[in-house]
Design a protein around this motif. Structure first.
Motif, PDB file in Angstrom:
ATOM      1  N   THR A 134       0.792  -1.234   0.000  1.00 35.59           N
ATOM      2  CA  THR A 134       0.000   0.000   0.000  1.00 35.59           C
ATOM      3  C   THR A 134       0.824   1.284   0.000  1.00 35.59           C
ATOM      4  O   THR A 134       0.276   2.359  -0.273  1.00 35.59           O
ATOM      5  N   ALA A 135       2.121   1.224   0.323  1.00 34.24           N
ATOM      6  CA  ALA A 135       2.904   2.456   0.484  1.00 34.24           C
ATOM      7  C   ALA A 135       3.967   2.608  -0.598  1.00 34.24           C
ATOM      8  O   ALA A 135       4.508   1.629  -1.107  1.00 34.24           O
ATOM      9  N   THR A 136       4.267   3.861  -0.927  1.00 35.81           N
ATOM     10  CA  THR A 136       5.309   4.197  -1.898  1.00 35.81           C
ATOM     11  C   THR A 136       6.564   4.641  -1.156  1.00 35.81           C
ATOM     12  O   THR A 136       6.480   5.387  -0.179  1.00 35.81           O
ATOM     13  N   ASP A 137       7.724   4.192  -1.618  1.00 37.45           N
ATOM     14  CA  ASP A 137       8.983   4.597  -1.010  1.00 37.45           C
ATOM     15  C   ASP A 137       9.378   5.985  -1.526  1.00 37.45           C
ATOM     16  O   ASP A 137       9.676   6.157  -2.710  1.00 37.45           O
ATOM     17  N   ILE A 138       9.385   6.981  -0.633  1.00 37.85           N
ATOM     18  CA  ILE A 138       9.672   8.362  -1.037  1.00 37.85           C
ATOM     19  C   ILE A 138      11.056   8.475  -1.661  1.00 37.85           C
ATOM     20  O   ILE A 138      11.224   8.983  -2.774  1.00 37.85           O
ATOM     21  N   ALA A 139      12.082   7.993  -0.921  1.00 39.53           N
ATOM     22  CA  ALA A 139      13.462   8.197  -1.350  1.00 39.53           C
ATOM     23  C   ALA A 139      13.736   7.544  -2.698  1.00 39.53           C
ATOM     24  O   ALA A 139      14.309   8.162  -3.612  1.00 39.53           O
ATOM     25  N   PHE A 140      13.345   6.296  -2.840  1.00 42.17           N
ATOM     26  CA  PHE A 140      13.634   5.534  -4.056  1.00 42.17           C
ATOM     27  C   PHE A 140      12.880   6.121  -5.256  1.00 42.17           C
ATOM     28  O   PHE A 140      13.456   6.338  -6.331  1.00 42.17           O
ATOM     29  N   ALA A 141      11.585   6.392  -5.081  1.00 42.44           N
ATOM     30  CA  ALA A 141      10.763   6.884  -6.190  1.00 42.44           C
ATOM     31  C   ALA A 141      11.234   8.254  -6.668  1.00 42.44           C
ATOM     32  O   ALA A 141      11.369   8.493  -7.876  1.00 42.44           O
ATOM     33  N   LEU A 142      11.497   9.160  -5.735  1.00 40.49           N
ATOM     34  CA  LEU A 142      11.958  10.491  -6.128  1.00 40.49           C
ATOM     35  C   LEU A 142      13.354  10.440  -6.742  1.00 40.49           C
ATOM     36  O   LEU A 142      13.677  11.236  -7.634  1.00 40.49           O
ATOM     37  N   ALA A 143      14.187   9.493  -6.289  1.00 36.61           N
ATOM     38  CA  ALA A 143      15.522   9.351  -6.869  1.00 36.61           C
ATOM     39  C   ALA A 143      15.433   8.912  -8.326  1.00 36.61           C
ATOM     40  O   ALA A 143      16.142   9.438  -9.194  1.00 36.61           O
ATOM     41  N   VAL A 144      14.563   7.937  -8.606  1.00 30.19           N
ATOM     42  CA  VAL A 144      14.383   7.489  -9.998  1.00 30.19           C
ATOM     43  C   VAL A 144      13.870   8.632 -10.858  1.00 30.19           C
ATOM     44  O   VAL A 144      14.355   8.856 -11.977  1.00 30.19           O
ATOM     45  N   LEU A 145      12.911   9.393 -10.338  1.00 31.12           N
ATOM     46  CA  LEU A 145      12.360  10.522 -11.091  1.00 31.12           C
ATOM     47  C   LEU A 145      13.439  11.571 -11.353  1.00 31.12           C
ATOM     48  O   LEU A 145      13.526  12.126 -12.457  1.00 31.12           O
TER      49      LEU A 145
END
Length: 400
Positions: A134-145
């Motif tokens: 249910t949750a999104t990983d902030i650090a990983f997702a924003l790093a990929v973006l």
């Protein structure tokens, strides 16, 4: 006598440069990924030594418990600061702007849980893991973006960040309500009182770390002792931190706390958690479990399919019904790419997976493998779509 100036950076300068680097999303994401890769390699070279390190006793708890309940609280404290900042000064401060990411985030929590339950229906103890995807990983997702699509509009990053912080807030609520078996009510009330005292001091403009830090540590200890996961204290303290300036303050207490604690979160807390959580043995039996264990398949389907359907579908439906408005800078193809990116569960998913199946090592290891595989798949799919969008936007700008 003339003295020559030392031509190299001093230790203090190195420390400042390192701290600034750790505040960058790309650096933090790379360090976290590197820690996970090291854990995987170590576990597959010598699983016994890796497990011995994880379970090394340090006082009242083992190493992995100190990381999960101690260091990870710093990560959630920073997340709490981000949530508070978003509610006061960010996207969440404007109800019209906030509607899109909030509705998308809520749908992005509900749909993955439904997909998980449908895929895992009938499997033993399946219901315990419904919250894993249910949750999104902030650090990983924003790093990929940041790495793949730094030229994309700022509105896309704002949408992803807001979705992720709402996700984290929801995840903490889920952990507190559904993954707390035994509660020591007096200690929980004490923890709540200490958090409230911290908030009162913030309102009274008390900024001394000699007062606030011991109070925060005491609140963490009380919540941890109560049986509720200590990360709940981290988010609560972050939400209680003042985000406005007063008097001659050049920055708010929240900005100051973020300045000091974000490098610790990105450089130590999250990588340490990735290291103690991602070390799984990748052999025929463990890889086969991904395809044979419906709980693991449910986790993967929830993250890759459920997250996309929830975030994208929630955003589209909210705009369609007139409840929200899509930024003029964005297209639905951009939203599709970032909705796939929301399927990177990693940190919080690994935490919930351990809470759900920590007493079943074989299932827990299989779930960890599934989370890693799903996060990798979501990253690759999102990266491909984002790269296509970046190229098309660049061509469109060149033609203007």
């Amino acid at each position: 006598m003339r003295t020559e100036k030392w031509p190299f950076p001093t230790g203090a300068r190195y420390a400042r440069a390192l701290a600034e680097a750790l505040r960058m999303e790309t650096i933090g994401g790379v360090i976290m990924l590197a820690a996970a890769v090291v854990a995987l390699l170590w576990a597959n070279v010598s699983i016994d030594s890796y497990e011995a390190l994880r379970h090394a006793g340090l006082g009242p708890m083992e190493l992995y418990q100190w990381v999960q309940h101690g260091l990870l609280t710093i990560f959630f404290f920073v997340a709490g600061l981000e949530v508070k900042e978003e509610f006061v000064h960010g996207e969440l401060a404007n109800p019209r702007k906030a509607a899109l990411p909030i509705i998308a985030s809520v749908a992005g929590m509900v749909l993955p849980a439904i997909v998980f339950l449908l895929v895992s229906w009938g499997a033993e103890d399946a219901a315990r893991g419904w919250a894993i995807p249910t949750a999104t990983d902030i650090a990983f997702a924003l790093a990929v973006l940041a790495v793949i699509a730094s030229s994309m509009p700022a509105a896309l990053r704002a949408f992803l960040l807001t979705c992720a912080v709402v996700d984290d807030l929801g995840a903490i609520a889920v952990i507190a309500v559904f993954y707390t078996e035994h509660v020591n009510v007096p200690m929980l009330l004490l923890g709540a009182a200490l958090v409230a005292a911290y908030g009162l001091l913030q309102r009274r403009l008390v900024t001394s770390p000699w007062v606030l830090v011991p109070l925060a540590v005491a609140a963490w200890y009380a919540v941890e002792t109560s049986g509720v996961h200590a990360t709940v204290a981290g988010v609560a303290l972050g939400l209680m931190t003042r985000v406005t300036t007063a008097g001659h303050e050049q920055r708010s207490p929240a900005e100051a706390a973020d300045h000091y604690f974000r490098p610790i979160s990105a450089g130590l807390a999250v990588p340490a958690f990735a290291f103690v959580s991602a070390g799984v043995k990748l052999d025929g039996s463990s890889l086969g479990a991904i395809l044979s264990d419906r709980v693991v398949l449910g986790v993967m389907a929830g993250l890759v399919v459920g997250k996309f359907l929830g975030v994208f579908g929630g955003a589209w439906l909210s705009v369609r019904l007139g409840l929200a408005r899509l930024s003029e800078e964005l297209h639905w193809r951009d939203m599709a790419a970032v909705s796939l990116l929301a399927g990177i569960g990693f940190t919080v998913s690994l935490l919930v997976g351990d809470l759900a199946y920590g007493d079943d090592p074989q299932r827990a290891e299989a779930v960890t493998t599934g989370i890693l595989a799903a996060s990798l798949i979501a990253s690759i799919l999102a990266a491909v779509l984002l790269n296509i969008r970046v190229r098309k936007r660049r061509i469109a700008l060149d033609d203007v």
